[in-house]
Every structure is written in C-alpha cells, then in structure tokens.
Enzyme design. Sequence first.
Site, mmCIF file in Angstrom:
data_model
loop_
_atom_site.group_PDB
_atom_site.id
_atom_site.type_symbol
_atom_site.label_atom_id
_atom_site.label_comp_id
_atom_site.label_asym_id
_atom_site.label_seq_id
_atom_site.Cartn_x
_atom_site.Cartn_y
_atom_site.Cartn_z
ATOM 1 N N LYS A 1 -2.996 12.561 -12.428
ATOM 2 C CA LYS A 1 -2.118 12.907 -11.039
ATOM 3 C C LYS A 1 -1.353 14.381 -11.205
ATOM 4 O O LYS A 1 -0.640 14.415 -12.164
ATOM 5 C CB LYS A 1 -1.035 12.087 -10.643
ATOM 6 C CG LYS A 1 -1.022 11.678 -9.208
ATOM 7 C CD LYS A 1 -0.287 10.410 -8.698
ATOM 8 C CE LYS A 1 -0.213 10.376 -7.161
ATOM 9 N NZ LYS A 1 0.666 9.117 -7.004
HETATM 10 O O1 G3P Z 1 1.491 7.335 -3.791
HETATM 11 C C1 G3P Z 1 2.234 7.970 -2.956
HETATM 12 C C2 G3P Z 1 3.291 7.439 -2.301
HETATM 13 O O2 G3P Z 1 4.015 6.677 -3.239
HETATM 14 C C3 G3P Z 1 4.373 7.806 -1.446
HETATM 15 O O3 G3P Z 1 4.929 7.013 -0.564
HETATM 16 O O4 G3P Z 1 6.454 5.782 0.675
HETATM 17 O O5 G3P Z 1 7.306 7.282 -0.972
HETATM 18 O O6 G3P Z 1 6.124 8.114 1.093
HETATM 19 P P1 G3P Z 1 6.153 7.010 -0.092
#
Ligand code: G3P
Length: 218
Positions: free
Chosen positions: A87
């Site tokens: 990633k």
């Molecule tokens: O995979 C990316 C994701 O983990 C981001 O999620 O909820 O931190 O915006 P969030």
Amino acid sequence: MKFFIDTANLDEIKELNDLGILDGVTTNPSLMAKVGVQGRENVLKHYKTICEMVDGDISAEVISTDFEGMLREGKELAALHNNIVVKVPMTRDGIKAIKAFSEMGIRTNCTLIFSVGQAILAAKAGASYVSPFLGRLDDVSTDGLSLIEDLVLVFANYGFDTEILAASIRHPMHIVECAKIGADVVTCPGSSIDKLFNHPLTDIGLAQFIADYKKVEG
Ligand code: G3P
C-alpha cells in the site's frame, strides 16, 4: 464484489474469515497502532500472520514518504508472502514507486485517493488497486459515493485493469451503494459488515417458523 475487512485485529479477521465470505484484508498504520503492534519486526510478523490466516490480498502500507524508502520497504513487505499487496500513498514519489513496483511484478494499492485525477495517475502507473476514501469525503460535506461512480465510469472508458477498492466505509448503506455502483471491492470495518446481517423481519419470521414447527412436532 469482493469483501475485504479493514482492520489489523486478528480476532475480527478470524471471525469473518470463518464465515467464508472474506476475500482480503486492508490495514494501515493507524489500524496497526490500534491493535498495539510495536516495532518493525512485530509489524512484519503481524502481516505474515494475517497472510497465513486469509487466502486473499492483504494490503500492507509503507511508512516511508520518499521513493527510495518506499522501494526498500515495499520489497521487504512483498517478500513476506505472496498475498501481500504493497500500500503506497498518493504522492509524486508514491506514483513513481507504484510504477517501479509494477515493473517488478509487485502488486500495489494506491491509498488516500480523493479525486478522479489522482486515481487516473495511479491506474496509469500500474496500481493493482486504488483506494478512494469515501467516508472521509462525506466528513467534509462532499459526496464520497459520487467519486466511486466517476471512477467506475472513467476506468471502464479506458479499460484500466486497476480495481476500485472503496475504503473508509462507515455504515452498511455505503456497502450497498458501492455494490449498486459497481465498485470492485469494499473494505469495511467489522461493525458495518455485522449490520448487513440484521433485519427485524428475519428475526420475526424465524421466531414464527420455530413456534409453528413446535406445533408440528406436537
Ligand atoms: O482503508 C482506509 C480506511 O481505513 C480509512 O477509514 O474510517 O479511518 O476514514 P477511516
């Protein structure tokens, strides 16, 4: 549509994997910090454990922000297991690294995608996945789902092989809407996947069937 879980928590991963509906896992440095993994060696060990648990793509993120550092880290991650997808953040150095990885046959997931333009750059560099963060776009009063819609259209226009991995999912309707739009993958927290199971009519219907069967049995 493929289903990934967005967590580094081994119990959560195991629970969903045991259901037989898990296609992969995404992690990021924040998720690794959340489960308390510390030190490079333990981080690598944790990724390896996930790879051995799940037969699918496992995204492991580089921490370096410069091209050389990303290459060094990405190669180290990719050598851990065939399931690893490196990633890489959406930056100039990130795009250069994705191009280099794709020439080496190392699969990549370009993360922190917030616009169609960024996704086009990642696809042209040969990213295996792009990760548009739809919940975070919603958080700043824009429409995350419309980005997914635009990406489906643009990638189809040019036959890009790059898969659209909808990330930053916050609730079950994000998952359903992504499926309607045609995202290739959704990566979700376990809590959003859990909520897909629930419907009050299912509970009422099952209770009724069981009550009626008791009458049949006498
Ligand atoms: O995979 C990316 C994701 O983990 C981001 O999620 O909820 O931190 O915006 P969030």
